[in-house]
Structure formats: structure tokens, C-alpha cells
Scaffold this active site. Structure first.
Site, PDB file in Angstrom:
ATOM      1  N   HIS A  48      -4.575   6.612  27.251  1.00 42.79           N
ATOM      2  CA  HIS A  48      -4.153   7.874  27.828  1.00 42.79           C
ATOM      3  C   HIS A  48      -2.953   8.432  27.063  1.00 42.79           C
ATOM      4  O   HIS A  48      -1.819   8.361  27.510  1.00 42.79           O
ATOM      5  CB  HIS A  48      -3.854   7.692  29.310  1.00 42.79           C
ATOM      6  CG  HIS A  48      -5.015   7.059  30.042  1.00 42.79           C
ATOM      7  ND1 HIS A  48      -4.890   6.442  31.258  1.00 42.79           N
ATOM      8  CD2 HIS A  48      -6.326   6.957  29.705  1.00 42.79           C
ATOM      9  CE1 HIS A  48      -6.080   5.982  31.643  1.00 42.79           C
ATOM     10  NE2 HIS A  48      -6.958   6.283  30.713  1.00 42.79           N
TER      11      HIS A  48
HETATM   12  C1  LIG Z   1     -11.377   1.869  27.049  1.00 47.17           C
HETATM   13  C2  LIG Z   1     -11.089   3.244  27.593  1.00 47.17           C
HETATM   14  C3  LIG Z   1     -11.122   3.459  28.959  1.00 47.17           C
HETATM   15  C4  LIG Z   1     -10.868   4.728  29.476  1.00 47.17           C
HETATM   16  N1  LIG Z   1     -10.964   4.898  30.811  1.00 47.17           N
HETATM   17  C5  LIG Z   1     -10.721   6.103  31.354  1.00 47.17           C
HETATM   18  C6  LIG Z   1     -10.829   6.303  32.760  1.00 47.17           C
HETATM   19  O1  LIG Z   1     -11.182   5.396  33.516  1.00 47.17           O
HETATM   20  N2  LIG Z   1     -10.530   7.524  33.253  1.00 47.17           N
HETATM   21  C7  LIG Z   1     -10.140   8.554  32.463  1.00 47.17           C
HETATM   22  O2  LIG Z   1      -9.839   9.621  32.987  1.00 47.17           O
HETATM   23  N3  LIG Z   1     -10.064   8.402  31.127  1.00 47.17           N
HETATM   24  C8  LIG Z   1     -10.345   7.209  30.552  1.00 47.17           C
HETATM   25  N4  LIG Z   1     -10.277   7.056  29.192  1.00 47.17           N
HETATM   26  C9  LIG Z   1      -9.943   8.229  28.371  1.00 47.17           C
HETATM   27  C10 LIG Z   1     -11.158   9.121  28.116  1.00 47.17           C
HETATM   28  O3  LIG Z   1     -12.130   8.387  27.440  1.00 47.17           O
HETATM   29  C11 LIG Z   1     -10.735  10.338  27.312  1.00 47.17           C
HETATM   30  O4  LIG Z   1      -9.759  11.055  28.032  1.00 47.17           O
HETATM   31  C12 LIG Z   1     -11.867  11.320  27.025  1.00 47.17           C
HETATM   32  O5  LIG Z   1     -13.013  10.671  26.578  1.00 47.17           O
HETATM   33  C13 LIG Z   1     -11.378  12.340  26.012  1.00 47.17           C
HETATM   34  O6  LIG Z   1     -12.374  13.261  25.664  1.00 47.17           O
HETATM   35  P1  LIG Z   1     -12.153  14.197  24.410  1.00 47.17           P
HETATM   36  O7  LIG Z   1     -13.355  15.038  24.268  1.00 47.17           O
HETATM   37  O8  LIG Z   1     -10.841  14.876  24.522  1.00 47.17           O
HETATM   38  O9  LIG Z   1     -11.972  13.201  23.155  1.00 47.17           O
HETATM   39  P2  LIG Z   1     -12.959  12.081  22.559  1.00 47.17           P
HETATM   40  O10 LIG Z   1     -13.813  11.514  23.565  1.00 47.17           O
HETATM   41  O11 LIG Z   1     -12.078  11.170  21.773  1.00 47.17           O
HETATM   42  O12 LIG Z   1     -13.871  12.900  21.581  1.00 47.17           O
HETATM   43  C14 LIG Z   1     -13.398  13.397  20.373  1.00 47.17           C
HETATM   44  C15 LIG Z   1     -14.504  13.319  19.361  1.00 47.17           C
HETATM   45  O13 LIG Z   1     -14.076  13.958  18.179  1.00 47.17           O
HETATM   46  C16 LIG Z   1     -14.516  13.237  17.059  1.00 47.17           C
HETATM   47  N5  LIG Z   1     -13.655  13.559  15.936  1.00 47.17           N
HETATM   48  C17 LIG Z   1     -12.346  13.214  15.758  1.00 47.17           C
HETATM   49  N6  LIG Z   1     -11.886  13.697  14.593  1.00 47.17           N
HETATM   50  C18 LIG Z   1     -12.905  14.388  14.025  1.00 47.17           C
HETATM   51  C19 LIG Z   1     -13.023  15.119  12.819  1.00 47.17           C
HETATM   52  N7  LIG Z   1     -12.011  15.239  11.963  1.00 47.17           N
HETATM   53  N8  LIG Z   1     -14.214  15.696  12.542  1.00 47.17           N
HETATM   54  C20 LIG Z   1     -15.268  15.579  13.405  1.00 47.17           C
HETATM   55  N9  LIG Z   1     -15.203  14.903  14.562  1.00 47.17           N
HETATM   56  C21 LIG Z   1     -14.021  14.316  14.875  1.00 47.17           C
HETATM   57  C22 LIG Z   1     -14.439  11.799  17.512  1.00 47.17           C
HETATM   58  O14 LIG Z   1     -15.272  10.983  16.736  1.00 47.17           O
HETATM   59  C23 LIG Z   1     -14.847  11.886  18.965  1.00 47.17           C
HETATM   60  O15 LIG Z   1     -16.219  11.686  19.147  1.00 47.17           O
HETATM   61  C24 LIG Z   1     -10.548   5.805  28.624  1.00 47.17           C
HETATM   62  C25 LIG Z   1     -10.524   5.585  27.253  1.00 47.17           C
HETATM   63  C26 LIG Z   1     -10.801   4.327  26.727  1.00 47.17           C
HETATM   64  C27 LIG Z   1     -10.795   4.136  25.257  1.00 47.17           C
END
Ligand SMILES: Cc1cc2nc3c(=O)[nH]c(=O)nc-3n(C[C@H](O)[C@H](O)[C@H](O)COP(=O)(O)OP(=O)(O)OC[C@H]3O[C@@H](n4cnc5c(N)ncnc54)[C@H](O)[C@@H]3O)c2cc1C
Ligand code: SF4
Lengths: 245, 569
Positions: free
Chosen positions: B499
Site C-alpha cells: 500500500h
Molecule cells: C500481495 C498483495 C496484497 C494486496 N492486498 C490488497 C487488499 O487486500 N486490499 C486492497 O485494497 N489492496 C490490496 N493490494 C493492493 C492492490 O493490489 C492495488 O492497490 C491495486 O491492484 C492497484 O491497481 P492499479 O491499477 O493502480 O495498479 P496495478 O495493479 O499495479 O496495475 C498497473 C499495471 O501497469 C503495468 N505497468 C507498469 N508500468 C508500465 C509501463 N511502463 N508500461 C506498460 N505497463 C506498465 C503493470 O505491469 C501493471 O499491470 C495488495 C497488493 C499486493 C501485492
């Protein structure tokens, strides 16, 4: 269990789950689990062949028997055989580590290895350019050198108490090594032993799922809908990934 | 020379929850969307043999490949920043669906207090924290964000109960009833009640029942297999972008999803962006994808990094306090303890977000006038499924290897329970993101540099919450309790929490924010940046509900902009 059956189980959930609700779905799944545990004959022969004695044991990484024996002796001290069950050697942990060192784990394939390398603060994590495969070879050599200096014997020939003394020195960072601290090697080594005790048997350790059995861990089971609300402890036979193929 | 492709209406960089929300909403409104994801393509069919702790939980099978890209880290400006060579403290997502594939799925709202933290803290306590803490209101109140929370919770499905007296107002109940209450959880609940607390089943984006989303996607009931956190769900019971949002966009025929596409630059001309440049990671070829609107959805780290590399916005300078890009970088304060019990329990069964939580020591739900900190954290006991490589807790004083260790770790595997808190993290002027000037990624670009340490506020909160957790475990009947040490300095090695927040924060004023409250960049009105990077501080619970809500707000902004082509505020 074939891939097809496995996927159809999910499809099955998709179609019946919606109207059937949790209880019914849970119930049907138990039926699957039982079928899975009993399996068909061919599949049972397959798992039997995987059992301790039947595993084809050979080294992929270590070239030198003494190195492998040092690794084995040290691993057994980390996780010794006792009245609870087998120790690291009987569980195949040295083979687990050997196989891992031959692949991505040994070559730090998914880690950032680019230089320059500086020592850094403990809060910054490891900074050595050594690949894990070399860290193990160097660490093992250092342990044996210490055994020779201190007791004039190779590490595997020492008494368990003498082996423990040397491993404690290693843990404290007191054994002489080049480019890394012996404490760093020790912590990586210790984690690898624990992983070999409990990783799925397909990796070469946890023979006959005995690591899991000691902990009463049911392994790679697919579902616990039948016991999730149980008030008592459930001792469930483990199954491995191979049981589900 | 990079090959120039045909222009699209919208391009998203990254396809996780944020990229998924933008894709679903924009394609359904008739826009053509290109989704660029650096990692590989995957669906639920890739999770059929996922119950492999060594591959996925210990060796981070689904997470970022650091040999391609990592960050550098220092505790303070006086140190030499060094690369994070192995994952540890946080586990960055990679591949279609991002971290939303291997998350735990606790899906929880922030409090009304969070969105107006500066004003409300001042009102109640005066100037309690020094000016070194860059507290700020979010530029949206809880009441304003509430409808977006509801949208996200329904879109991905959430199981829960409206029982906490501290919750903000909800316009609708949870879409599903809570998950089952195990014996472990009901014991924890009783202990919490005994101490006068108000426990409730942790809201989970894991289905307690079969569920059809408003978009028409079907999800299945959870099987409590215990392989959630760090794994993908083979039953489509845990919500992820790949079973709730991406298929919605794909069905419109307006979504062009490209995996193995690593974006390296946002192209800008005057006060507009014109598209992005990316590298096909399989062939090494470079492409330029022109677009009317660019939405950065690549998580906290790379949203900030791409803006820095593309020189969009003013870099934060901790010396002068000027500049906004990289500012307000926050993390989480994570006290926790393990209780050792006599009786054996079914610790192996469970689900990533199957838990009981309490907010009695979170937010401003208790009086801080005599305490050295503000805010607090959600305390939870999770029944997530203990696994044998990862769970080897032993009581204090037990050696960490050898015969005694074996006995104690084997004995306690089914007798140890953990509880932990997610303490809020407040922005400090010395905690920020910038670019590294030594280390490079696989594309020859500088790594992002993280300068971060715990503050006095964090350590005080840690001790306070740690004691509360110990009391709860003792009240549950633990024979002994071992607590996590209150580290003086932040350490990037042990897992703490993914987080991470800030760096591209939202607000009402370009002086202290990178984007407005539609996540629209102040310096380029056809550029949107969305994710936990928008949080001006990190609240005392999981971030994704808030991230998803901001993504819906952002999608609304993109659609409005598409009609008007001007700044929306
Ligand atoms: C083990 C674990 C447990 C978690 N548990 C919880 C929970 O219980 N509750 C909760 O609220 N949150 C939890 N989280 C956090 C949650 O997973 C994230 O808040 C959420 O998935 C974020 O979504 P996002 O779209 O912002 O980013 P991400 O899911 O990180 O997606 C970003 C994407 O962008 C891609 N990317 C990055 N850079 C580039 C680039 N230069 N070019 C192209 N693509 C790129 C990445 O590969 C990724 O697929 C947890 C995280 C982990 C790791
Ligand atoms: S515990 Fe439930 S949600 Fe988690 S992976 Fe297993 S079936 Fe899916």
C-alpha cells in the site's frame, strides 16, 4: 485429474453456482474432492512412483560430491530427523536445493543484478554481485574450511555438536568469506532448507509429502468449503500438485 | 525509428484495476481504447495449478521482473541510494490485471475524516503536527466520492456487513452478505467485544455467493482454498480486473489490448500530450501510439516515473518545498503480533480477505489530544490460509533453526494466529520520489528513486497499535504473544505492505497537487493520471476501494473532456 476435468469443474461452478447457492456447490465439490483423492488406478500408480524411494535422484548443479555432502549435513542440522518425522536429508532437501541452484533461483534470473555494487545499509537489502549458485558454493567452501581449521576434519565428518558450532559461527557472520558476510549466506541457506522441507514434492524435497504431514498441512487441496465452518480441528490427508494432473 | 501507429481516442498505460475501469467505462461510452500492458496476457485458465507456494508466494511468480526494472532506495537524502535487487517490502504487479490478480481483496473505504484531514485535524487539535508534515485535504469530500465507491464495489462485487459505527454513510448496502465466520474469527470477534471494540466482518471482494456484476460478468462463490494472497483465483471467486473489467471492454469490440508493451515515454507538444512511446518487450521494436487522451494507470511508481522521464510537471524539491511531482510519498505503518494457543485450528483453510476487523483505533475515531500522533489503523485478524514455507512462527526464545526450532515450528503451525494493523501514513517533507542518477532499467532509462523513512508520528502510532493488538490476542486466550519490533528505520527487505501512495497527488490547487479532482493533469488537460499515487496521504486501511473510486471519477473526467476538450475545473 486431467486439465479438461479441472477446467470443467470451474465451468460447472459457473453454470450451477448461480442458482444452486453455496451449500449445494460446496456439496458437489466434496464429491469432486473425494473422486480426486481416490483417483483412478493409473493415477495412483503415478503417485506411488513419486514416493520417496522411487524418485530418480541425481544432481543437476553440484559437480563435487564433497560439496553436496557438506550441504546435506548442514541442511540436516537446520531441520534434523526426530520423533516427529524425517529430517532434511530424508526429505530430499539437498536435491531440492541442487535443482533450484541449476535454474532461475541459482542465477537470480528475476532480480536486479546490474552494478555498480556498494555495500549499503541493512535497510537497503543485499547488494552483492554474487549469483546465488556461487554464494552457495562459496558459503559451503567457507564452512568446510572452518571445519578443517578448527577440527582437522571435513564438515560432514564432524559430530552434530561440532557442526552446530560452525553453523552458529556462520550465522553470526564470524566465518571468513570473500565479498559477502557468512551471516548472509546462512540466512539464504536456512530459508532454502525450510523451502525444501515444505515446497510441493515435484521440486524434489518434501518427499512423500512428509513435511506437510508433520505440520498437518493438507497441501495443494482445491477447496475447504466442507470444513470451513467446522468447530474442530480437521486432520486432512495432503495431496500434491502431481495428484491433480 | 519508432513505428507510428494509427491514432486512438484513449490509450491507457498499464491494465490493472485502474486501467480496467477506464477501459470498461470508455469503450462502453463508444470510445476506442488501446490498453498497453508491459506484462503478459493471462486469464483464469492460467491458474489451474496455482497452489504452489514456492513458485508464487516465495519466488513472486506473478510479480514484477526486477531484472527489467526496479527502484532505488535510501532512507534519507544523506545516503547513497541503492537498487532494490529483490522484491520484499512491497510486491509490484506485472502482467494483465496487475497486482489486482494477486491481491488479498480486502475492499474497504477511507473515512470522511481522511478526505478533509487537514481541516478536521486543525479543528479538533489545532496545529498538532509540525509543518514538516505536508497534510492536505483531498479536493473531494467523502460525500462527493461516495457514489464512485458504490460503483466500484458493485462493479467488482464486495461481501460485507454494515456493522461498524465508524463507517461513513453508504448509499447502498454491500452487494453481497459477508463471507463465512470461522471459529477463529468468532473467537477474535468475542475478544474484541470483551475489550469494548466494534468488530465486523472485513469487506471482501471475494464472493460469498454467486454474483453477477452490473456489467453482466459472473463470479462464483469462494471455496476457501487459502491460496489468495500472492496467487490468482482459479474459481473466479476473487475479483480481479481480468474477471470483472477487462472482459467488459473486450465485449464492446472497441478495446485493443496489447500485452508485452512497455511504455517508456509520454509524448507532449505545447500544453497537450499527443500519445505514448512503447517497446514491444518480445521483439524490442519501438512504437508510437498517438491518442487524443492519455491515461496513466501504471501504479504509483511508474505513473510518477513516466511523468518525470517525460518532463511533465515540476519536480518536488525537498530543500525549497517547491514543485509537486514526487511529493507526499507515503507508505503504511504495519504493527502486528502472533499469538500462540493450546488448541489446534484449521489455519490452512481461508480466503485472502476472510477476516474480522475493527476501527476503534483508526482514523479520528478516538481522542488523540494526549497522544503523540494523529490518525490510526484498522486492526484485522485474517483467516487467509497459513502456508507451510511462510508460516514458521515460534514463541519468543526459541532458536531459529535446529531440533528445537523444528519441534516448535511444527507444533505451532496449527496453533499460531496473527493479527495486524494497517496504520495510516502521513506525508513528510523528506519522503518523496525522484529519478536516480546512477542506475538504469532494461530500456536504458533511469530508475525511480524512493527516499523514505518512518517518522516520529509513525513510531508513536506503531507502539500504540501494537499494544492494542497484543491485548486482543491475550483476550482471545493466547498463551504467549510475540510482536513485530518497532523499527527505527524503514527497511525494504521484509514484506510489510504493497500500500504505497502519493507522488502524483490530487487536489484543488496546482501548488500542492499534480492532478485536479478528476485526476486530470494541471499542465496538460488531455492527460489523466490515476491510482494510489493520487492519495495526498495514506489512510488506515487497504487502498484499492479508494483507487477504484478515483478511477471511476477519472473515467467520468475522460468522458467529459472528450466532449469539451478543456480543463474540467
Ligand atoms: C500481495 C498483495 C496484497 C494486496 N492486498 C490488497 C487488499 O487486500 N486490499 C486492497 O485494497 N489492496 C490490496 N493490494 C493492493 C492492490 O493490489 C492495488 O492497490 C491495486 O491492484 C492497484 O491497481 P492499479 O491499477 O493502480 O495498479 P496495478 O495493479 O499495479 O496495475 C498497473 C499495471 O501497469 C503495468 N505497468 C507498469 N508500468 C508500465 C509501463 N511502463 N508500461 C506498460 N505497463 C506498465 C503493470 O505491469 C501493471 O499491470 C495488495 C497488493 C499486493 C501485492
Ligand atoms: S480462497 Fe476463495 S477467492 Fe481465494 S483463491 Fe481460493 S477460492 Fe479464490
Amino acid at each position: 485429474m486431467s486439465d479438461k476435468m479441472f477446467i470443467s469443474r470451474r465451468k460447472f461452478l459457473k453454470t450451477t453456482g448461480i442458482t444452486a447457492g453455496l451449500a449445494a456447490v460446496g456439496g458437489s465439490l466434496i464429491a469432486f474432492e473425494t473422486a480426486e483423492a481416490k483417483g483412478n488406478d493409473a493415477h495412483n500408480t503415478h503417485t506411488a512412483a513419486q514416493k520417496n524411494s522411487g524418485i530418480p535422484r541425481a544432481r543437476m548443479f553440484f559437480t563435487n560430491v564433497l560439496d553436496f555432502n557438506i550441504l546435506s549435513a548442514a541442511a540436516e542440522r537446520i531441520f534434523p530427523k526426530d520423533e516427529l518425522g524425517p529430517g532434511a536429508v530424508e526429505l530430499g532437501v539437498p536435491y531440492f536445493i541442487d535443482h533450484q541452484l541449476a535454474g532461475a533461483y541459482g542465477y537470480n534470473a528475476r532480480e536486479y543484478m546490474v552494478g555498480p555494487h556498494f555495500e549499503g545499509a541493512p535497510t537497503q537489502g543485499y547488494q552483492t554481485p554474487l549469483l546465488r549458485k556461487d554464494l552457495f558454493l562459496q558459503g559451503i567452501a567457507a564452512i568446510n574450511k572452518q571445519a578443517k581449521t578448527q577440527y582437522k576434519l571435513d564438515f560432514p565428518d564432524l559430530s552434530p555438536a561440532q557442526q552446530d558450532d560452525i553453523l552458529k559461527m556462520c550465522e553470526k557472520g564470524d566465518i571468513k568469506t570473500d565479498g559477502f558476510k557468512s551471516s548472509f549466506f546462512f540466512s539464504v541457506f536456512k530459508s532454502a532448507v525450510i523451502a525444501g522441507v515444505y515446497a510441493d514434492p515435484m521440486y524434489g524435497g518434501n518427499a512423500d509429502m512428509s513435511g506437510w504431514k508433520m505440520k498437518q498441512y493438507p497441501g495443494a487441496r482445491m477447496a475447504y468449503t466442507d470444513i470451513i465452518e467446522s468447530d474442530k480441528f480437521e486432520n486432512i490427508e495432503p495431496i500434491s500438485l502431481a495428484d491433480m494432473m | 525509428m519508432a513505428k507510428i501507429l494509427n491514432k486512438t481516442d484513449v490509450v491507457t498505460v498499464g491494465v490493472g484495476f485502474t486501467g480496467g475501469v477506464i477501459a470498461a467505462e470508455c469503450t462502453r461510452a463508444g470510445l476506442n481504447v488501446v490498453g498497453l500492458e508491459r506484462g503478459g496476457y493471462r486469464t483464469v485458465d492460467d491458474f489451474m495449478e496455482i497452489h504452489d507456494e514456492w513458485r508464487y508466494a516465495i519466488n513472486y511468480g506473478l510479480m514484477q521482473d526486477l531484472s527489467k526494472e526496479t527502484i532505488t532506495f535510501q532512507n534519507n537524502r544523506g545516503m547513497r541510494a541503492l537498487p532494490m535487487r529483490q522484491l520484499g517490502s512491497f510486491l509490484l504487479g506485472d502482467g494483465l490485471g496487475g497486482a489486482g490478480v494477486h491481491w488479498n481483496a480486502m475492499n474497504i473505504r477511507f473515512f470522511p475524516y481522511d478526505f478533509e484531514i487537514k481541516s478536521k485535524t486543525k479543528e479538533r487539535y489545532g496545529n498538532k503536527l509540525s509543518n514538516d508534515y505536508l497534510l492536505q485535504d483531498w479536493g473531494l469530500t467523502y460525500d462527493e466520492i461516495e457514489p464512485y465507491y458504490t460503483k466500484f464495489e458493485y462493479a467488482i462485487g464486495t461481501s460485507g456487513e454494515m456493522k461498524s459505527p465508524f463507517d461513513g454513510k453508504r448509499s447502498k448496502p454491500y452487494p453481497m452478505k459477508p463471507l463465512v465466520k470461522t471459529k477463529i474469527l468468532s473467537n477474535f470477534e468475542k475478544a474484541a467485544q470483551k475489550l469494548g471494540c466494534h468488530p465486523y466482518m472485513t469487506p471482501a471482494s471475494i464472493c460469498s455467493d454467486a454474483y453477477t456484476t452490473p456489467y453482466g460478468e459472473d463470479l462464483n462463490p469462494c471455496q476457501y482454498c487459502g491460496y489468495c494472497e500472492r496467487f490468482g483465483c482459479e474459481y473466479d471467486a476473487k475479483s480481479s480486473p481480468i474477471n470483472t473489467l477487462i472482459p467488459v471492454a473486450q465485449k464492446t469490440g472497441k478495446y485493443d489490448l496489447r500485452c508485452n508493451a512497455n511504455v517508456v515515454e509520454v509524448m507532449k507538444k505545447g500544453d497537450k500530450v499527443t500519445g505514448v512511446k512503447y517497446v514491444d518487450t518480445l521483439t524490442g521494436e519501438e512504437y508510437i501510439q498517438p491518442a487524443d487522451i492519455v491515461v496513466l494507470c501504471s501504479f504509483v511508481m511508474n505513473n510518477a516515473k513516466l511523468l518525470m522521464l517525460s518532463k511533465i510537471g515540476e519536480m518536488y524539491n525537498p530543500e525549497t518545498g517547491k514543485g509537486t511531482l514526487g511529493r507526499n510519498f507515503c507508505y503504511q505503518v504495519t504493527p502486528g503480533a502472533t499469538g500462540f494457543f493450546d488448541e489446534q485450528m484449521n489455519v490452512f483453510a481461508g480466503a485472502g480477505a476472510l477476516g474480522v476487523s475493527l476501527d476503534d483505533y483508526n482514523g479520528d475515531n478516538f481522542d488523540h489530544s494526549k497522544l503523540d500522533f494523529i490518525h490510526g489503523g484498522l486492526i484485522t485478524m485474517l483467516n487467509a490460509g497459513s502456508r507451510p514455507i511462510g508460516s514458521n512462527s515460534v514463541p519468543k526464545g526459541t532458536p531459529s533453526w535446529g531440533a528445537e526450532f523444528k519441534k516448535a515450528s511444527v507444533y505451532n503451525f496449527t496453533r499460531a494466529l496473527g493479527a495486524s494493523a494497517q496504520g495510516a501514513s502521513l506525508p513528510h517533507k523528506e519522503n518523496f520520489l525522484s529519478l536516480d542518477d546512477t542506475y538504469k532499467d532494461a530500456y536504458g532509462l533511469p530508475l525511480l528513486k524512493m527516499t523514505y523513512n518512518f517518522t516520529k508520528q509513525d513510531r508513536a502510532m506503531f507502539s500504540y497499535l501494537s499494544e492494542k493488538i497484543e491485548n486482543l490476542l491475550m483476550a482471545m486466550g493466547a498463551k504467549s504473544v510475540s510482536s513485530k519490533p518497532n523499527g527505527e528505520n524503514y527497511n525494504i527487505v521484509p514484506y510489510q505492505s504493497t500500500h504505497i501512495t502519493g507522488g502524483t497527488v490530487m487536489g484543488r490547487d496546482p501548488k500542492d497537487s499534480v492532478v485536479n479532482n478528476y485526476m486530470q493533469h494541471w499542465d496538460a488537460d488531455n492527460l489523466f493520471v490515476v491510482g494510489a499515487g493520487n492519495f495526498p496521504h495514506n489512510g488506515g486501511c487497504n487502498p484499492t476501494d479508494t483507487v477504484g473510486a478515483l478511477a471511476y471519477r477519472c473515467a467520468e473526467g475522460v468522458l467529459k473532456y472528450n466532449k469539451k476538450s478543456v480543463s474540467l475545473v
